[in-house]
Scaffold this active site. Structure first.
Site, PDB file in Angstrom:
ATOM      1  N   GLU A  35      -9.052   3.924  -2.788  1.00 59.02           N
ATOM      2  CA  GLU A  35      -7.771   3.695  -3.452  1.00 59.02           C
ATOM      3  C   GLU A  35      -8.004   2.991  -4.786  1.00 59.02           C
ATOM      4  O   GLU A  35      -9.064   2.437  -5.051  1.00 59.02           O
ATOM      5  CB  GLU A  35      -6.865   2.802  -2.571  1.00 59.02           C
ATOM      6  CG  GLU A  35      -6.680   3.351  -1.172  1.00 59.02           C
ATOM      7  CD  GLU A  35      -5.475   2.771  -0.419  1.00 59.02           C
ATOM      8  OE1 GLU A  35      -4.641   2.112  -1.070  1.00 59.02           O
ATOM      9  OE2 GLU A  35      -5.397   2.995   0.794  1.00 59.02           O
ATOM     10  N   LYS A  47      -5.316  -2.075  10.074  1.00 64.87           N
ATOM     11  CA  LYS A  47      -5.551  -2.252   8.636  1.00 64.87           C
ATOM     12  C   LYS A  47      -5.882  -3.694   8.243  1.00 64.87           C
ATOM     13  O   LYS A  47      -6.672  -3.921   7.336  1.00 64.87           O
ATOM     14  CB  LYS A  47      -4.284  -1.863   7.852  1.00 64.87           C
ATOM     15  CG  LYS A  47      -3.844  -0.427   8.022  1.00 64.87           C
ATOM     16  CD  LYS A  47      -4.648   0.502   7.148  1.00 64.87           C
ATOM     17  CE  LYS A  47      -4.043   1.901   7.125  1.00 64.87           C
ATOM     18  NZ  LYS A  47      -4.777   2.790   6.217  1.00 64.87           N
ATOM     19  N   SER A  52      -9.446  -5.814   3.585  1.00 65.82           N
ATOM     20  CA  SER A  52      -9.352  -4.859   2.481  1.00 65.82           C
ATOM     21  C   SER A  52     -10.233  -5.420   1.378  1.00 65.82           C
ATOM     22  O   SER A  52     -10.268  -6.631   1.167  1.00 65.82           O
ATOM     23  CB  SER A  52      -7.920  -4.721   1.964  1.00 65.82           C
ATOM     24  OG  SER A  52      -7.022  -4.494   3.017  1.00 65.82           O
ATOM     25  N   THR A 112      -4.688   6.358  -0.057  1.00 64.04           N
ATOM     26  CA  THR A 112      -5.916   7.136  -0.145  1.00 64.04           C
ATOM     27  C   THR A 112      -5.788   8.246  -1.178  1.00 64.04           C
ATOM     28  O   THR A 112      -4.805   8.978  -1.196  1.00 64.04           O
ATOM     29  CB  THR A 112      -6.225   7.762   1.227  1.00 64.04           C
ATOM     30  OG1 THR A 112      -6.219   6.715   2.191  1.00 64.04           O
ATOM     31  CG2 THR A 112      -7.572   8.455   1.217  1.00 64.04           C
ATOM     32  N   GLU A 125     -10.839   3.784   2.978  1.00 65.33           N
ATOM     33  CA  GLU A 125      -9.859   4.558   2.212  1.00 65.33           C
ATOM     34  C   GLU A 125     -10.094   4.278   0.737  1.00 65.33           C
ATOM     35  O   GLU A 125     -10.017   3.127   0.296  1.00 65.33           O
ATOM     36  CB  GLU A 125      -8.421   4.199   2.612  1.00 65.33           C
ATOM     37  CG  GLU A 125      -8.045   4.715   3.996  1.00 65.33           C
ATOM     38  CD  GLU A 125      -6.534   4.635   4.290  1.00 65.33           C
ATOM     39  OE1 GLU A 125      -5.846   3.813   3.644  1.00 65.33           O
ATOM     40  OE2 GLU A 125      -6.069   5.389   5.162  1.00 65.33           O
ATOM     41  N   TYR A 156       1.253   5.627  -0.527  1.00 60.14           N
ATOM     42  CA  TYR A 156       0.794   6.787   0.273  1.00 60.14           C
ATOM     43  C   TYR A 156       1.062   7.999  -0.615  1.00 60.14           C
ATOM     44  O   TYR A 156       1.737   8.921  -0.221  1.00 60.14           O
ATOM     45  CB  TYR A 156       1.667   6.801   1.542  1.00 60.14           C
ATOM     46  CG  TYR A 156       1.344   7.748   2.650  1.00 60.14           C
ATOM     47  CD1 TYR A 156       0.089   7.776   3.259  1.00 60.14           C
ATOM     48  CD2 TYR A 156       2.331   8.606   3.147  1.00 60.14           C
ATOM     49  CE1 TYR A 156      -0.155   8.632   4.326  1.00 60.14           C
ATOM     50  CE2 TYR A 156       2.082   9.453   4.210  1.00 60.14           C
ATOM     51  CZ  TYR A 156       0.829   9.459   4.794  1.00 60.14           C
ATOM     52  OH  TYR A 156       0.576  10.302   5.868  1.00 60.14           O
ATOM     53  N   ASP A 169       0.859  -1.184   0.000  1.00 54.60           N
ATOM     54  CA  ASP A 169       0.000   0.000   0.000  1.00 54.60           C
ATOM     55  C   ASP A 169       0.895   1.235   0.000  1.00 54.60           C
ATOM     56  O   ASP A 169       1.725   1.396   0.894  1.00 54.60           O
ATOM     57  CB  ASP A 169      -0.890  -0.019   1.246  1.00 54.60           C
ATOM     58  CG  ASP A 169      -2.032   0.979   1.139  1.00 54.60           C
ATOM     59  OD1 ASP A 169      -2.443   1.305   0.013  1.00 54.60           O
ATOM     60  OD2 ASP A 169      -2.524   1.422   2.197  1.00 54.60           O
ATOM     61  N   HIS A 220      -3.648  13.877   0.602  1.00 55.73           N
ATOM     62  CA  HIS A 220      -3.924  12.977   1.735  1.00 55.73           C
ATOM     63  C   HIS A 220      -2.790  13.037   2.762  1.00 55.73           C
ATOM     64  O   HIS A 220      -3.030  13.173   3.963  1.00 55.73           O
ATOM     65  CB  HIS A 220      -4.127  11.546   1.234  1.00 55.73           C
ATOM     66  CG  HIS A 220      -4.228  10.524   2.336  1.00 55.73           C
ATOM     67  ND1 HIS A 220      -5.297  10.481   3.212  1.00 55.73           N
ATOM     68  CD2 HIS A 220      -3.382   9.535   2.723  1.00 55.73           C
ATOM     69  CE1 HIS A 220      -5.104   9.491   4.082  1.00 55.73           C
ATOM     70  NE2 HIS A 220      -3.952   8.901   3.806  1.00 55.73           N
TER      71      HIS A 220
END
EC number: 3.7.1.2
Lengths: 429, 429
Positions: free
Chosen positions: A214, A266, A270, A362, A212, A141, A139, A146
């Site tokens: 994504e 987390k 997902s 995100t 989130e 960022y 993941d 964000h």
């Protein structure tokens, strides 16, 4: 010469509803099953799925040398992984052939009633499965908005971005075992929570459950451990893109995350959309990303258009209530491109594997209605988000359904991503 | 009644060298191949491996109902995963049967010359493979000495332990794709490094390559997403333990790790030993861990002995040089037990899967010669570690071989873990 499967002039003999995510120019890949048919690969077209295993049995792919001796069995699998490992020539050949079979002026499938019955199923009649078996999930960022918002809320508004952020496409390893397909309920996690004014943590249901927004890219071409990926070739490793909801328990996360990063905040779940839109189908929607300042180090340096103009939205539906769209943003805003993410990931020799998922982090825009998480939309609970039913939200409540959608559109062609959706179940007591 | 395979009085008809890691009381599991034999499961005994597939073909497991219809194919796999999924009764039945077959007074195998030739191979004649295919790999941070040392060096000696540390068995998700078996060379990674006195980062070979002495437990029994693991049952999910080296590039790590944790500083490679020692074989070596203050929250509360008294050491061998032992410590020192780690990991509903690896984090003791990383042994480069050849090390040099070993010993029985070893190759230019 074959017509490009992306051509806006293509029409299908299948009736495609106005505004459908799945016109003949899209042809995303997924995996389905029914009570009668074991897991099989499919392509979405209008309201239907085209069963690739059935199509293969009718000989429609027989002459595709790119598939070698992999067919028909490569289409009768629980994930796209084996198909991905065949490589881009195979992906392209199948998409090209499916495009031909579905063209309005091509009778081979259209006029074979038995084959049509065998190959086409209504989407409402099939269960979509997780599209790949991800061996690895990372993941990132990569939205500057964000990262700035989070830094402003949790650290220092004057120095919201950490010093490494503009040099590194920051990312971390997530959990593969708990990645589920759209439609799977998400159980509110229990965990340790400690508010700043509490002396000690307590264990119980998360009070700050969040989504989130994504997008994830699916790697199609693996690398060997110790080898790297030149940024100019990074996109060659990418098969396609799908919607992704990285559910987050903010209270668990904020207490646990120093110094090794997010973990139980987390990895309780997902959600991934069932349809992977190929990078080929998205070719017409390339856009340049934001200017990068300072310039990235040479191994991350690229020119040209490496972002993709995909409109995104998040909708929230309370139990028994109606849907409210609570955010609209765009994937083209991302500061770090997928090519940069992948080149960085492999820059130390870390190997990537077909079927891996690499999520963007995100996706937030610059305005209050374009933020990709409840944390940001409600600004840490200080400006609750109003819903159509008159209620409001600081974080998610039990029974809430979160649905994310996305599409690219140009020249009358809409390349949609379907949706990724999940409903919050109450925590186990 | 069957004799316990752990009994100190057991002797084998196979000659076990003095000080061997693999007496009849151990019987760890692994996977091997040779030029003639595809991947197969095996048990280590003295200088030999017992080929479980060959043994199965001779009918030695025929009457073990615990294996169902899984044999012989479950023994002809590239990983232990399928065998693990059979469950503890199957693991125990096979270990018990192998123990019987190898007892000095049991003629079934001993006196069958052909079977002996087919089933027993010298360890020097086989290539050991990665023992499991880990779908997930989590690295914990459970040595209070290590966490204190790192906090002292990088943050604040007065507040070396972060506030969450005594409440949470801190951990993070690592990379599965780059986990390699002992003996695999490790390429020095390139990456972004920025010293505190440098204005901007540069990209190049890591200057602070390190090892981390760890043990990993292998999960044998999976859980469903959304379910938890009661701490009293956590050990039931654990198949066994192996040595683990979590190679680390400290300069990459320190620049990248805020706020989402270690990434490229770790995922260029981790080395796992080929032999998994069963928790059953370690039963005689239980010890209580350190007192925990404050008391853990109820979901992490346990009494009794849940640590394991395993002596560990790290040796470094320069190119062409002789070996220096640079650290000696003990796995029994860990603050958080494996049961606590696992109960915490699943406390939010995160599912665990057979074959998963859960590493302890660096195992450091309280004295300067019992530290589990070069970072700590050389105290961030301030007290270089002397080697037998007269050279010294702050971090690892190209050509250095790091070898970790471990064993438990009691009543004349030594349960060894073999070794995990790797040699540093120069970075790609």
């Amino acid at each position: 010469m074959a017509t490009s499967p992306n051509s806006p002039t293509l029409r299908s003999w299948i009736d495609i509803p106005l505004g459908s995510d799945f016109p003949i120019q899209n042809l995303p890949f997924g995996v389905f099953e029914t009570d009668e048919r074991g897991p099989r690969l499919a392509v979405a077209i209008g309201r239907y799925v085209l069963d690739l295993y059935a199509a293969s049995q009718y000989g429609f792919f027989e002459d595709l040398n790119e598939l070698g001796d992999a067919q028909p069995k490569v289409f009768r699998r629980r994930s796209l992984n084996a198909f991905l490992r065949l490589g881009r020539p195979a992906w392209r050949a199948v998409r090209q052939r499916v495009s031909e079979l579905l063209r309005h002026d091509e009778p081979r499938l259209r006029d074979n009633e038995e084959a049509v019955r065998a190959c086409l199923l209504r989407q409402s009649e099939v269960r979509m499965l997780r599209p790949t078996k991800p061996n690895n999930y990372t993941d990132f960022y990569s939205s500057i908005e964000h990262a700035t918002n989070v830094g402003t809320m949790f650290r220092d508004p004057a120095n919201a971005l950490l010093p490494n952020w503009r040099y590194i496409p920051i990312g971390y390893h997530g959990r593969t075992s708990s990645i589920v397909v759209s439609g799977t309920d998400i159980r509110r996690p229990n965990g340790q929570r400690k508010a700043p004014d509490e002396a000690v943590p307590t264990f119980g249901p998360s009070r700050q459950l969040d989504f989130e927004l994504e997008m994830a890219f699916v790697v199609g071409t693996s690398t060997e451990l110790g080898s790297t990926v030149d940024i100019s070739e990074a996109e060659d490793h990418i098969f396609g893109l799908c919607l992704f909801n990285d559910w987050s328990a903010r209270d668990l996360q904020s207490w646990e995350y120093v110094p090794l990063g997010p973990f139980l905040g987390k990895n309780f779940g997902s959600s991934v959309a069932p349809w992977v839109v190929t990078l080929d189908a998205l070719e017409p929607f390339r856009v340049a990303g934001p200017a990068q300042e300072p310039a990235p180090l040479p191994y991350l340096s690229q020119s040209g258009a490496h972002n993709f103009d995909v409109h995104l939205e998040v909708a929230l539906t309370p139990t028994g209530g109606s849907e409210s769209t609570i955010s609209r943003t765009n994937f083209g805003l991302m500061y770090w491109s997928m090519a940069q993410q992948l080149a960085h990931h492999a820059s130390n020799g870390c190997n990537i594997e077909a079927g891996d998922l690499y999520a963007s982090g995100t996706i937030s825009g610059p305005t209050p209605d374009s933020l990709g998480s409840m944390l940001e939309l409600a600004w840490r609970g200080t400006r609750p988000v109003p819903l159509a039913d008159g209620s409001e939200r600081k974080f998610l409540l039990d029974g809430d359904t979160v649905t994310m959608r996305g599409f690219a559109e140009k020249d009358g062609v809409r390349i949609g991503f379907g949706e990724v959706s999940g409903t919050v179940l109450p925590a186990h007591s």
